[in-house]
Write a protein that holds these residues in place. Sequence first.
Motif, mmCIF file in Angstrom:
data_model
loop_
_atom_site.group_PDB
_atom_site.id
_atom_site.type_symbol
_atom_site.label_atom_id
_atom_site.label_comp_id
_atom_site.label_asym_id
_atom_site.label_seq_id
_atom_site.Cartn_x
_atom_site.Cartn_y
_atom_site.Cartn_z
ATOM 1 N N GLU A 73 29.525 13.537 18.330
ATOM 2 C CA GLU A 73 30.301 14.392 19.238
ATOM 3 C C GLU A 73 29.603 15.749 19.409
ATOM 4 N N THR A 74 29.138 16.304 18.287
ATOM 5 C CA THR A 74 28.415 17.585 18.331
ATOM 6 C C THR A 74 27.139 17.440 19.157
ATOM 7 N N TYR A 75 26.427 16.344 18.883
ATOM 8 C CA TYR A 75 25.171 16.084 19.610
ATOM 9 C C TYR A 75 25.437 15.964 21.114
ATOM 10 N N GLN A 199 19.387 18.184 14.392
ATOM 11 C CA GLN A 199 20.704 18.424 13.790
ATOM 12 C C GLN A 199 21.464 17.111 13.605
ATOM 13 N N LEU A 200 21.384 16.247 14.622
ATOM 14 C CA LEU A 200 22.067 14.945 14.552
ATOM 15 C C LEU A 200 21.496 14.103 13.416
ATOM 16 N N SER A 201 20.171 14.101 13.305
ATOM 17 C CA SER A 201 19.520 13.342 12.230
ATOM 18 C C SER A 201 20.007 13.810 10.871
ATOM 19 N N ARG A 202 20.007 15.135 10.698
ATOM 20 C CA ARG A 202 20.466 15.716 9.436
ATOM 21 C C ARG A 202 21.915 15.361 9.176
ATOM 22 N N LEU A 204 23.663 12.861 10.266
ATOM 23 C CA LEU A 204 23.860 11.436 9.947
ATOM 24 C C LEU A 204 23.411 11.117 8.523
ATOM 25 N N LYS A 205 22.408 11.895 8.052
ATOM 26 C CA LYS A 205 21.949 11.687 6.667
ATOM 27 C C LYS A 205 22.867 12.421 5.704
ATOM 28 N N GLY A 206 23.869 13.102 6.266
ATOM 29 C CA GLY A 206 24.829 13.816 5.441
ATOM 30 C C GLY A 206 24.302 15.117 4.893
ATOM 31 N N GLY A 207 23.196 15.652 5.481
ATOM 32 C CA GLY A 207 22.605 16.896 4.979
ATOM 33 C C GLY A 207 23.146 18.120 5.693
#
Length: 207
Positions: A73-75, A199-202, A204-207
Amino acid sequence: MAHQMSPLKLFLSLLLVWFTVRRSTESDLWSIVLATMAASAGLIKVGAAGGRHYGGGDGVGVGVTTNVNDCFETYLQQSRNASNTYATAYRDCHVFDVDKRLLYAEEQQPTREGVTKAVDEMCTAFRDCAERESDLAFFQCNRNNSYKNIYTLMNVYLNSSAAIVELEKKYQEAEKEMLLCFIAADKQYLNSTAKAYVQLSRCLKGG
Ligand SMILES: *[C@@H]1O[C@H](CO)[C@@H](O)[C@H](O)[C@H]1NC(C)=O
Ligand SMILES: *[C@@H]1O[C@H](CO)[C@@H](O)[C@H](O)[C@H]1NC(C)=O
Ligand SMILES: *[C@@H]1O[C@H](CO)[C@@H](O)[C@H](O)[C@H]1NC(C)=O
Ligand SMILES: *[C@@H]1O[C@H](CO)[C@@H](O)[C@H](O)[C@H]1NC(C)=O
């Protein structure tokens, strides 16, 4: 992990949209927005599919799905924002260019009027000669006007030549500024899109 492929694919599709748009012109402005929205619609579907995968297959709780959906949603918001900003910047570049050209036309107006007036006067003088009844008067009139208007034609030639050089230079300058303006818009768009993806990658990795 499967869900990591999806944002990459979508990011690449946004890049593809960008590359397509860069080769196009102003009429494609709305295709940027529409294509990006289409890509975003795909994103929602992928997000939902990812959620189902998590909920059913791995037996992970609903909370993870919600988090994943939040990431997307943020992405989605950031992508839409980037596209809107890009569309506005792109349109502004064109408006700027059109305004510049109008200004150049305004600046050339006195020269244009001068040339028009000189040519009109010359033509009127020769038309008057054609109406002389006597041959002697007809030829005298043409001779007098030809001699006098050698300078008119010379000035029309010189003034027009100078105006052409000036306008060509200005149009080139305007073209250059417009291209640089597009590149600045591209830079901002790619930067925001890349940032959103990272940001989305991070996320999704929960970072
Ligand atoms: C959209 O972009 C503007 C300008 O970069 C920024 O100020 C705003 O916070 C952004 N909004 C979202 C939802 O990302
Ligand atoms: C050409 O330009 C000169 C200088 O600007 C001006 O005085 C003259 O009237 C112009 N002549 C024509 C034919 O435009
Ligand atoms: C042409 O010029 C000559 C001398 O300058 C003048 O006498 C004559 O009246 C002129 N003729 C016409 C038709 O203008
Ligand atoms: C985007 O631009 C900012 C500064 O304008 C820079 O710090 C950042 O590294 C850029 N991000 C990307 C992904 O290019």
